[in-house]
Design a protein around this motif. Sequence first.
Motif, PDB file in Angstrom:
ATOM      1  N   UNK A  45      56.088  65.195  58.004  1.00 53.05           N
ATOM      2  CA  UNK A  45      55.875  63.758  57.877  1.00 53.05           C
ATOM      3  C   UNK A  45      55.517  63.203  59.256  1.00 53.05           C
ATOM      4  N   UNK A  46      54.359  62.550  59.336  1.00 48.11           N
ATOM      5  CA  UNK A  46      53.935  61.890  60.563  1.00 48.11           C
ATOM      6  C   UNK A  46      54.047  60.381  60.362  1.00 48.11           C
ATOM      7  N   UNK A  47      54.597  59.670  61.330  1.00 50.25           N
ATOM      8  CA  UNK A  47      54.663  58.209  61.272  1.00 50.25           C
ATOM      9  C   UNK A  47      53.328  57.663  61.747  1.00 50.25           C
ATOM     10  N   UNK A  48      52.740  56.778  60.960  1.00 50.82           N
ATOM     11  CA  UNK A  48      51.435  56.206  61.294  1.00 50.82           C
ATOM     12  C   UNK A  48      51.453  54.695  61.047  1.00 50.82           C
ATOM     13  N   UNK A  49      50.624  53.970  61.790  1.00 46.73           N
ATOM     14  CA  UNK A  49      50.520  52.514  61.609  1.00 46.73           C
ATOM     15  C   UNK A  49      49.735  52.167  60.353  1.00 46.73           C
ATOM     16  N   UNK A  50      48.648  52.890  60.105  1.00 46.70           N
ATOM     17  CA  UNK A  50      47.761  52.598  58.975  1.00 46.70           C
ATOM     18  C   UNK A  50      47.461  53.911  58.262  1.00 46.70           C
ATOM     19  N   UNK A  51      48.164  54.197  57.161  1.00 42.90           N
ATOM     20  CA  UNK A  51      47.993  55.478  56.478  1.00 42.90           C
ATOM     21  C   UNK A  51      46.567  55.741  55.998  1.00 42.90           C
ATOM     22  N   UNK A  52      45.850  54.721  55.568  1.00 41.59           N
ATOM     23  CA  UNK A  52      44.473  54.920  55.102  1.00 41.59           C
ATOM     24  C   UNK A  52      43.587  55.326  56.278  1.00 41.59           C
ATOM     25  N   UNK A  53      43.726  54.625  57.402  1.00 44.60           N
ATOM     26  CA  UNK A  53      42.950  54.975  58.593  1.00 44.60           C
ATOM     27  C   UNK A  53      43.328  56.373  59.089  1.00 44.60           C
ATOM     28  N   UNK A  54      44.615  56.709  59.015  1.00 42.07           N
ATOM     29  CA  UNK A  54      45.059  58.038  59.447  1.00 42.07           C
ATOM     30  C   UNK A  54      44.452  59.120  58.556  1.00 42.07           C
ATOM     31  N   UNK A  55      44.433  58.874  57.243  1.00 44.07           N
ATOM     32  CA  UNK A  55      43.834  59.846  56.320  1.00 44.07           C
ATOM     33  C   UNK A  55      42.343  59.999  56.618  1.00 44.07           C
ATOM     34  N   UNK A  56      41.677  58.889  56.889  1.00 51.07           N
ATOM     35  CA  UNK A  56      40.243  58.938  57.204  1.00 51.07           C
ATOM     36  C   UNK A  56      39.998  59.746  58.486  1.00 51.07           C
ATOM     37  N   UNK A  57      40.836  59.529  59.519  1.00 51.67           N
ATOM     38  CA  UNK A  57      40.722  60.293  60.760  1.00 51.67           C
ATOM     39  C   UNK A  57      40.887  61.787  60.489  1.00 51.67           C
ATOM     40  N   UNK A 102      49.156  75.631  50.846  1.00 47.80           N
ATOM     41  CA  UNK A 102      50.606  75.493  50.766  1.00 47.80           C
ATOM     42  C   UNK A 102      51.205  74.384  51.607  1.00 47.80           C
ATOM     43  N   UNK A 103      50.447  73.789  52.527  1.00 45.43           N
ATOM     44  CA  UNK A 103      51.030  72.875  53.505  1.00 45.43           C
ATOM     45  C   UNK A 103      50.241  71.575  53.587  1.00 45.43           C
ATOM     46  N   UNK A 104      50.979  70.457  53.636  1.00 48.90           N
ATOM     47  CA  UNK A 104      50.356  69.151  53.794  1.00 48.90           C
ATOM     48  C   UNK A 104      51.023  68.387  54.938  1.00 48.90           C
ATOM     49  N   UNK A 105      50.318  67.370  55.423  1.00 49.97           N
ATOM     50  CA  UNK A 105      50.871  66.400  56.357  1.00 49.97           C
ATOM     51  C   UNK A 105      50.986  65.085  55.600  1.00 49.97           C
ATOM     52  N   UNK A 106      52.182  64.532  55.520  1.00 48.81           N
ATOM     53  CA  UNK A 106      52.386  63.232  54.902  1.00 48.81           C
ATOM     54  C   UNK A 106      52.180  62.169  55.969  1.00 48.81           C
ATOM     55  N   UNK A 107      51.455  61.112  55.625  1.00 50.93           N
ATOM     56  CA  UNK A 107      51.107  60.053  56.568  1.00 50.93           C
ATOM     57  C   UNK A 107      51.910  58.806  56.205  1.00 50.93           C
ATOM     58  N   UNK A 108      53.137  58.741  56.699  1.00 47.45           N
ATOM     59  CA  UNK A 108      54.082  57.706  56.293  1.00 47.45           C
ATOM     60  C   UNK A 108      53.946  56.459  57.166  1.00 47.45           C
ATOM     61  N   UNK A 109      53.826  55.284  56.522  1.00 51.71           N
ATOM     62  CA  UNK A 109      53.756  54.043  57.299  1.00 51.71           C
ATOM     63  C   UNK A 109      55.099  53.754  57.969  1.00 51.71           C
ATOM     64  N   UNK A 110      55.052  53.189  59.165  1.00 54.12           N
ATOM     65  CA  UNK A 110      56.271  52.896  59.913  1.00 54.12           C
ATOM     66  C   UNK A 110      57.245  52.012  59.133  1.00 54.12           C
ATOM     67  N   UNK A 111      56.714  51.097  58.313  1.00 57.54           N
ATOM     68  CA  UNK A 111      57.612  50.201  57.572  1.00 57.54           C
ATOM     69  C   UNK A 111      58.380  50.912  56.456  1.00 57.54           C
ATOM     70  N   UNK A 157      51.850  54.923  45.168  1.00 56.85           N
ATOM     71  CA  UNK A 157      52.358  56.027  45.969  1.00 56.85           C
ATOM     72  C   UNK A 157      52.857  55.455  47.293  1.00 56.85           C
ATOM     73  N   UNK A 158      53.930  56.008  47.844  1.00 54.06           N
ATOM     74  CA  UNK A 158      54.507  55.487  49.086  1.00 54.06           C
ATOM     75  C   UNK A 158      53.658  55.787  50.315  1.00 54.06           C
ATOM     76  N   UNK A 159      52.899  56.878  50.278  1.00 57.89           N
ATOM     77  CA  UNK A 159      52.047  57.255  51.415  1.00 57.89           C
ATOM     78  C   UNK A 159      51.057  58.309  50.950  1.00 57.89           C
ATOM     79  N   UNK A 160      49.903  58.389  51.619  1.00 61.33           N
ATOM     80  CA  UNK A 160      48.962  59.476  51.336  1.00 61.33           C
ATOM     81  C   UNK A 160      49.308  60.697  52.193  1.00 61.33           C
ATOM     82  N   UNK A 161      48.595  61.765  51.940  1.00 61.02           N
ATOM     83  CA  UNK A 161      48.786  63.012  52.680  1.00 61.02           C
ATOM     84  C   UNK A 161      47.417  63.608  52.979  1.00 61.02           C
ATOM     85  N   UNK A 162      47.410  64.649  53.785  1.00 60.84           N
ATOM     86  CA  UNK A 162      46.210  65.468  53.984  1.00 60.84           C
ATOM     87  C   UNK A 162      46.623  66.920  53.855  1.00 60.84           C
TER      88      UNK A 162
END
Length: 147
Positions: free
Chosen positions: A17-29, A59-68, A49-54
């Motif tokens: 799980x990575x903390x991100x300010x803007x999950x959509x922008x993080x997914x796009x990056x 077998x492995x994903x990164x969850x892009x969790x908003x700080x809030x 959904x609470x957050x997107x992932x990549x």
Amino acid sequence: MTDSRTNDNTTRLDHVVLWVRDPVAAARFHERAVGLEPIGVDEFRAGERSFPSVRVNEETILDLAPLDLAPRMDVLPGAADGAGHPVHHVCLALPAGAFDALRTRLREHGVPVSDFSYDSSGARGDARRSFYFRDPDGNVFEARHYD
């Protein structure tokens, strides 16, 4: 039909799980600059959904969790205090060609990259080359190849 990923009971890394300010922008990056497949972005935008992932691999994903989201993820006393304090780095191991393509893509997207390191130790022994970069939220990534 059963997914083969659910049948193998060996220990594996499932997600980070990575903390991100803007999950959509993080997914796009991570899709455009890193080359990872986004998961659940539309559902996140729709509030389903609470957050997107990549996806890193099968077998492995990164969850892009908003700080809030931190207060709701306080699963252990003090766990929410980790929001905004990323781990030191996450390392992606790639084949040599994909490693070179990633470095090129990052530069094309204006992402600063470190110089190469050589023969640094990792899960599969010593990597031939590696380098570091940051995502827009300051999370540090290492890219490496072993071949």
